[in-house]
Motif scaffolding. Structure first.
Motif, PDB file in Angstrom:
ATOM      1  N   CYS A 183      94.571 100.021  52.911  1.00 53.82           N
ATOM      2  CA  CYS A 183      95.129  98.898  52.151  1.00 53.82           C
ATOM      3  C   CYS A 183      94.548  97.607  52.718  1.00 53.82           C
ATOM      4  CB  CYS A 183      96.652  98.898  52.232  1.00 53.82           C
ATOM      5  SG  CYS A 183      97.442  97.514  51.375  1.00 53.82           S
ATOM      6  N   THR A 217      98.444  93.371  47.724  1.00 57.29           N
ATOM      7  CA  THR A 217      98.103  94.336  46.683  1.00 57.29           C
ATOM      8  C   THR A 217      97.397  95.521  47.333  1.00 57.29           C
ATOM      9  OG1 THR A 217      97.868  92.596  45.008  1.00 57.29           O
ATOM     10  CG2 THR A 217      96.863  94.724  44.541  1.00 57.29           C
ATOM     11  N   CYS A 218      98.033  96.664  47.307  1.00 53.38           N
ATOM     12  CA  CYS A 218      97.464  97.894  47.864  1.00 53.38           C
ATOM     13  C   CYS A 218      97.047  98.799  46.709  1.00 53.38           C
ATOM     14  CB  CYS A 218      98.470  98.610  48.758  1.00 53.38           C
ATOM     15  SG  CYS A 218      98.907  97.698  50.260  1.00 53.38           S
ATOM     16  N   SER A 219      95.807  99.249  46.740  1.00 50.77           N
ATOM     17  CA  SER A 219      95.264 100.054  45.643  1.00 50.77           C
ATOM     18  C   SER A 219      95.069 101.493  46.092  1.00 50.77           C
ATOM     19  CB  SER A 219      93.928  99.480  45.169  1.00 50.77           C
ATOM     20  OG  SER A 219      94.124  98.187  44.630  1.00 50.77           O
ATOM     21  N   THR A 245      93.054 104.127  39.180  1.00 54.23           N
ATOM     22  CA  THR A 245      93.453 103.256  40.279  1.00 54.23           C
ATOM     23  C   THR A 245      94.855 102.726  40.025  1.00 54.23           C
ATOM     24  OG1 THR A 245      91.161 102.596  40.676  1.00 54.23           O
ATOM     25  CG2 THR A 245      92.875 101.209  41.614  1.00 54.23           C
ATOM     26  N   SER A 260      97.620 100.071  41.490  1.00 55.05           N
ATOM     27  CA  SER A 260      97.727  98.875  42.329  1.00 55.05           C
ATOM     28  C   SER A 260      99.196  98.544  42.534  1.00 55.05           C
ATOM     29  CB  SER A 260      96.994  97.692  41.690  1.00 55.05           C
ATOM     30  OG  SER A 260      95.616  97.982  41.537  1.00 55.05           O
TER      31      SER A 260
END
Length: 385
Positions: free
Chosen positions: A154, A167-169, A227, A229
């Motif tokens: 992250c 914002t962690c994807s 993905t 997010s």
């Protein structure tokens, strides 16, 4: 005699009919029918071959999040518990329910059938999956909902700590199959967050999902990934009271040291105490986020420490000048009290110019440090903005 033979023939026929009825009924009961069904489906089935009989395998992927296990700012990692639903159709697993006691669905172990190789692209460790069975409908549609514990990278921007939004994807896709073999699509339903639990200081604001089609340098084919997010907002109320407010006050008190009278060593003591306080705040910030030098608050504290260092030097200079002025005043006082006989020798005391110079010097340093403080803050905020 003939009647007896007729009775024997009829009796044997009745026994055979009843036995056939019993066997047939037993043969078509649900467990036996399912066993026959599984045997018929898997007898010529190979689990390593994708079902591309009708074109690319259409895999619909969904998402349900349970909770974040941890969010590590220092190592830029996160751990999440989630369910990922997958649905696709395998033509080789179709059957007529009427032939198998109206059995319209069965459970099969994932090792027995082909499943899409959905892998985590930005994983920090291997993907921990809780093994689950797949549900196969008579139409060939397969539903598979595994449970994951995922450690993933992250990339966090801590510039505005503790008022930051991260914002962690999470990037998932097929590792071997390109878009001509496997076509990933997003579920029509939005990500389910009903089971989400709050993690540490962060609150989940939103989850976004996006389907991407990419070409990598290794291959000419296009690969599809999905993905997710996660937008997380930090709860900053506790940090405001125990970190931000003391840091801001310490910075302004460095400017206030020049307003303290220079007639004693209190100014130097105050500067040293502020220096130790700022160092303590920097250490505390580093314990919270090891990359504290990249945050605005960390740069602010480093800049305040730099100003306080020069304030200590100026306080030492001012204190030494003040001591020399006191020595001259004491010497003049002794000369005024010295009387020779009847004639009084009076020495006119010249005006104390050093005292006025020190006041002007302190005021000039206050103005200079205030301007430097404002310009430094503007530069720090401008670089981070």
């Amino acid at each position: 005699m003939a009647c007896r033979w007729l009775q024997l023939i009829l009796g044997s026929y009745w026994i055979i009919s009843v036995s056939a009825l019993i066997v047939n009924e037993y043969y078509h009961t649900s467990p036996i029918a399912q066993s026959r069904l599984i045997f018929d489906l898997l007898s010529k089935y190979h689990e390593s071959v994708p079902p591309t009989h009708e074109g690319p395998v259409q895999v619909e992927i969904g998402f349900t999040m349970s909770f974040f296990d941890f969010l590590d700012e220092g190592h830029q990692q996160a751990c999440i518990h989630m369910w990922s639903s997958r649905a696709w159709t395998d033509p080789r697993l179709r059957w007529d329910p009427a032939k198998y006691n109206d059995t319209d669905n069965i459970l099969l172990d994932i090792d027995q059938i082909w499943i899409p190789d959905i892998e985590l692209y930005n994983g920090a460790t291997s993907l921990n999956t809780v093994k689950a069975s797949a549900v196969i409908q008579h139409t060939g549609k397969i539903s598979y909902v595994p449970s994951f514990q995922i450690n993933f990278i992250c990339d966090m921007d801590l510039s505005y700590f503790p008022y930051d939004t991260q914002t962690c994807s999470l990037k998932m896709g097929s590792w071997h199959y390109h878009s001509e073999t496997l076509n990933l699509s997003l579920s029509s339903a939005k990500p389910d967050l009903s089971h989400f639990k709050r993690i540490n200081d962060f609150t989940l604001l939103e989850v976004k999902q996006q389907r991407n089609l990419r070409t990598y340098p290794c291959c000419q084919e296009e690969y599809i990934d999905v993905t997710y997010s996660f937008i997380l907002k930090r709860q900053s109320s506790a940090y405001s009271a125990k970190l931000v407010l003391p840091s801001v006050l310490a910075g302004f008190l460095v400017l206030g040291t020049f307003l303290v009278p220079n007639t004693s060593c209190e100014r130097l003591t105050l500067c040293i105490v502020l220096f130790l306080c700022i160092v303590h705040l920097l250490t505390y910030l580093h314990d919270i986020i090891p990359t504290s030098g990249e945050s605005i608050l960390g740069c602010y504290l480093a800049f305040a420490l730099f100003l306080d260092f020069f304030a200590i030097i100026l306080a030492i200079i001012s204190y030494n000048l003040q001591r020399s002025t006191r020595a001259m005043q004491e010497l003049r006082g002794e000369m005024e009290n010295d009387v020779d006989g009847e004639n009084e020798l009076k020495i006119r005391k010249p005006p104390n110019r050093k005292k006025g110079f020190m006041r002007f010097f302190d005021f000039g340093c206050f103005i200079l440090f205030a301007v430097t403080f404002i310009i430094g803050l503007a530069v720090i905020l401008g670089r981070r903005g």
